[in-house]
Design a protein around this motif. Structure first.
Motif, mmCIF file in Angstrom:
data_model
loop_
_atom_site.group_PDB
_atom_site.id
_atom_site.type_symbol
_atom_site.label_atom_id
_atom_site.label_comp_id
_atom_site.label_asym_id
_atom_site.label_seq_id
_atom_site.Cartn_x
_atom_site.Cartn_y
_atom_site.Cartn_z
ATOM 1 N N GLY A 128 80.519 49.292 -4.087
ATOM 2 C CA GLY A 128 81.140 50.025 -5.190
ATOM 3 C C GLY A 128 80.312 49.958 -6.465
ATOM 4 O O GLY A 128 80.199 50.954 -7.193
ATOM 5 N N ILE A 129 79.709 48.803 -6.741
ATOM 6 C CA ILE A 129 78.860 48.671 -7.934
ATOM 7 C C ILE A 129 77.628 49.565 -7.798
ATOM 8 O O ILE A 129 77.221 50.227 -8.756
ATOM 9 N N GLU A 130 77.068 49.605 -6.593
ATOM 10 C CA GLU A 130 75.899 50.467 -6.350
ATOM 11 C C GLU A 130 76.266 51.940 -6.585
ATOM 12 O O GLU A 130 75.519 52.685 -7.238
ATOM 13 N N GLN A 131 77.419 52.354 -6.072
ATOM 14 C CA GLN A 131 77.879 53.738 -6.265
ATOM 15 C C GLN A 131 78.125 54.038 -7.742
ATOM 16 O O GLN A 131 77.776 55.116 -8.236
ATOM 17 N N TYR A 132 78.684 53.097 -8.453
ATOM 18 C CA TYR A 132 78.945 53.260 -9.890
ATOM 19 C C TYR A 132 77.632 53.473 -10.638
ATOM 20 O O TYR A 132 77.528 54.351 -11.513
ATOM 21 N N MET A 133 76.629 52.671 -10.289
ATOM 22 C CA MET A 133 75.324 52.773 -10.957
ATOM 23 C C MET A 133 74.675 54.129 -10.688
ATOM 24 O O MET A 133 74.117 54.758 -11.595
ATOM 25 N N GLN A 134 74.767 54.590 -9.442
ATOM 26 C CA GLN A 134 74.205 55.897 -9.093
ATOM 27 C C GLN A 134 74.931 57.015 -9.833
ATOM 28 O O GLN A 134 74.307 57.935 -10.368
ATOM 29 N N MET A 135 76.249 56.903 -9.904
ATOM 30 C CA MET A 135 77.079 57.922 -10.551
ATOM 31 C C MET A 135 76.749 58.039 -12.044
ATOM 32 O O MET A 135 76.757 59.131 -12.607
ATOM 33 N N HIS A 136 76.442 56.894 -12.668
ATOM 34 C CA HIS A 136 76.200 56.881 -14.114
ATOM 35 C C HIS A 136 74.718 56.817 -14.475
ATOM 36 O O HIS A 136 74.376 56.647 -15.657
ATOM 37 N N GLY A 137 73.836 56.965 -13.460
ATOM 38 C CA GLY A 137 72.404 56.985 -13.714
ATOM 39 C C GLY A 137 71.853 55.669 -14.243
ATOM 40 O O GLY A 137 70.919 55.651 -15.058
ATOM 41 N N ILE A 138 72.419 54.566 -13.794
ATOM 42 C CA ILE A 138 71.970 53.234 -14.243
ATOM 43 C C ILE A 138 70.981 52.677 -13.215
ATOM 44 O O ILE A 138 71.312 52.519 -12.042
ATOM 45 N N VAL A 139 69.770 52.377 -13.666
ATOM 46 C CA VAL A 139 68.720 51.878 -12.772
ATOM 47 C C VAL A 139 68.746 50.356 -12.690
ATOM 48 O O VAL A 139 68.546 49.780 -11.618
ATOM 49 N N ASP A 140 68.989 49.693 -13.802
ATOM 50 C CA ASP A 140 68.956 48.232 -13.877
ATOM 51 C C ASP A 140 70.349 47.706 -14.218
ATOM 52 O O ASP A 140 70.923 48.069 -15.250
ATOM 53 N N ILE A 141 70.869 46.841 -13.352
ATOM 54 C CA ILE A 141 72.232 46.327 -13.564
ATOM 55 C C ILE A 141 72.354 45.549 -14.869
ATOM 56 O O ILE A 141 73.448 45.403 -15.424
ATOM 57 N N ASN A 142 71.239 45.029 -15.390
ATOM 58 C CA ASN A 142 71.272 44.295 -16.662
ATOM 59 C C ASN A 142 71.756 45.170 -17.824
ATOM 60 O O ASN A 142 72.192 44.649 -18.853
ATOM 61 N N GLU A 143 71.676 46.495 -17.642
ATOM 62 C CA GLU A 143 72.181 47.418 -18.676
ATOM 63 C C GLU A 143 73.707 47.256 -18.838
ATOM 64 O O GLU A 143 74.257 47.567 -19.897
ATOM 65 N N LEU A 144 74.365 46.788 -17.761
ATOM 66 C CA LEU A 144 75.823 46.671 -17.804
ATOM 67 C C LEU A 144 76.283 45.326 -18.360
ATOM 68 O O LEU A 144 77.357 45.229 -18.947
ATOM 69 N N ILE A 145 75.457 44.285 -18.184
ATOM 70 C CA ILE A 145 75.874 42.928 -18.536
ATOM 71 C C ILE A 145 76.036 42.780 -20.040
ATOM 72 O O ILE A 145 75.086 42.925 -20.798
ATOM 73 N N GLY A 146 77.281 42.522 -20.456
ATOM 74 C CA GLY A 146 77.562 42.353 -21.887
ATOM 75 C C GLY A 146 77.414 43.622 -22.693
ATOM 76 O O GLY A 146 77.209 43.562 -23.919
ATOM 77 N N ALA A 147 77.533 44.763 -22.049
ATOM 78 C CA ALA A 147 77.328 46.055 -22.740
ATOM 79 C C ALA A 147 78.438 46.380 -23.742
ATOM 80 O O ALA A 147 78.243 47.138 -24.672
ATOM 81 N N VAL A 148 79.605 45.776 -23.529
ATOM 82 C CA VAL A 148 80.731 46.022 -24.437
ATOM 83 C C VAL A 148 80.748 44.929 -25.508
ATOM 84 O O VAL A 148 80.874 43.747 -25.183
ATOM 85 N N LYS A 149 80.574 45.326 -26.750
ATOM 86 C CA LYS A 149 80.508 44.366 -27.865
ATOM 87 C C LYS A 149 81.742 44.492 -28.754
ATOM 88 O O LYS A 149 82.294 45.547 -28.893
#
Length: 238
Positions: free
Chosen positions: A217-238
């Motif tokens: 599911g995380i892989e599908q989410y990344m593909q859907m939102h055009g995210i290449v590196d999962i680190n873009e998601l870590i702590g993204a909400v400030k």
């Protein structure tokens, strides 16, 4: 409703059987081995950590939500001085990275996280179970012989998200986020709050395939939102 309440202790076969039987079994698979270590005293923890020093184990998760018998029954994880002290002692004996598992049953989780960081922890995992109680109204007695138990599952998830967010903004250590993850969205929530990795517990009782489904599911989410590196998601909400 809302999850699971348990008071089964920390059931395990002991360090001797784990080293002789379980590690060789786990090494047959392409996976990492993270050992959860518990004890009643600092000496207990250090003895187990020393026994694992030369074993093919990747990381140690130190469960400091156990009662510290020598200190009158207080859990190590509820006293910042005790958190820092046991972290420092374990680090002296450990050859693997040390993850300190924090208890949510405290006034301020960031105080405990900072104490573990000061003691030299390599990472943190949170949250452990919340203390809960269930009463059988027909028998008019406690549903659990221990009176209280550890509450896990969906009911604790919003608390886990809040605490992971607070800790991620208070320390520089990587965090393994856990608490009520049932699906991909729950896992992503904890990562967006600041968790580097996630851990799934109670959901496995209802769906043994859940972790694989979340990974997909995380892989599908990344593909859907055009995210290449999962680190873009870590702590993204400030």
């Amino acid at each position: 409703y809302g999850g699971m309440l348990n008071a089964i202790g920390l059931q395990n076969p002991g360090i001797d059987v784990f080293v002789s039987r379980d590690i060789p079994f786990l090494k047959k698979y392409d996976t990492k081995i993270i050992v959860n270590v518990c004890g009643k005293s600092t000496e207990d923890y250090c003895e187990v950590v020393e026994r694992l020093a030369d074993q093919p184990v990747d990381m140690l998760e130190i469960n400091i939500s156990c009662p510290n018998v020598k200190e009158g029954g207080i859990a190590f994880g509820q006293d910042p001085k005790a958190v820092e002290a046991i972290t420092r002692e374990v680090k002296k004996h450990a050859k693997q990275p040390v993850i300190m598992k924090l208890s949510p049953n405290v006034t301020d989780i960031t105080v405990m996280a900072k104490a573990a960081e000061a003691g030299g922890a390599d990472a943190l995992s949170l949250i452990n179970t919340l203390t809960g109680m269930k009463i059988d109204v027909n028998k008019r007695t406690f549903a659990i012989a221990n009176k209280t138990g550890g509450l896990s599952g969906p009911a604790v998830h919003p608390i886990a998200v809040r605490m992971v967010y607070q800790v991620a903004n208070a320390v520089k250590l990587p965090i393994i986020g856990m608490g009520g993850i049932q699906n991909t969205e729950d896992a992503l929530e904890l990562m967006l709050a600041g968790a580097t990795a996630v851990s799934v517990g109670t959901a496995n009782f209802a769906n043994p395939m859940v972790t694989m489904e979340i990974v997909d599911g995380i892989e599908q989410y990344m593909q859907m939102h055009g995210i290449v590196d999962i680190n873009e998601l870590i702590g993204a909400v400030k």
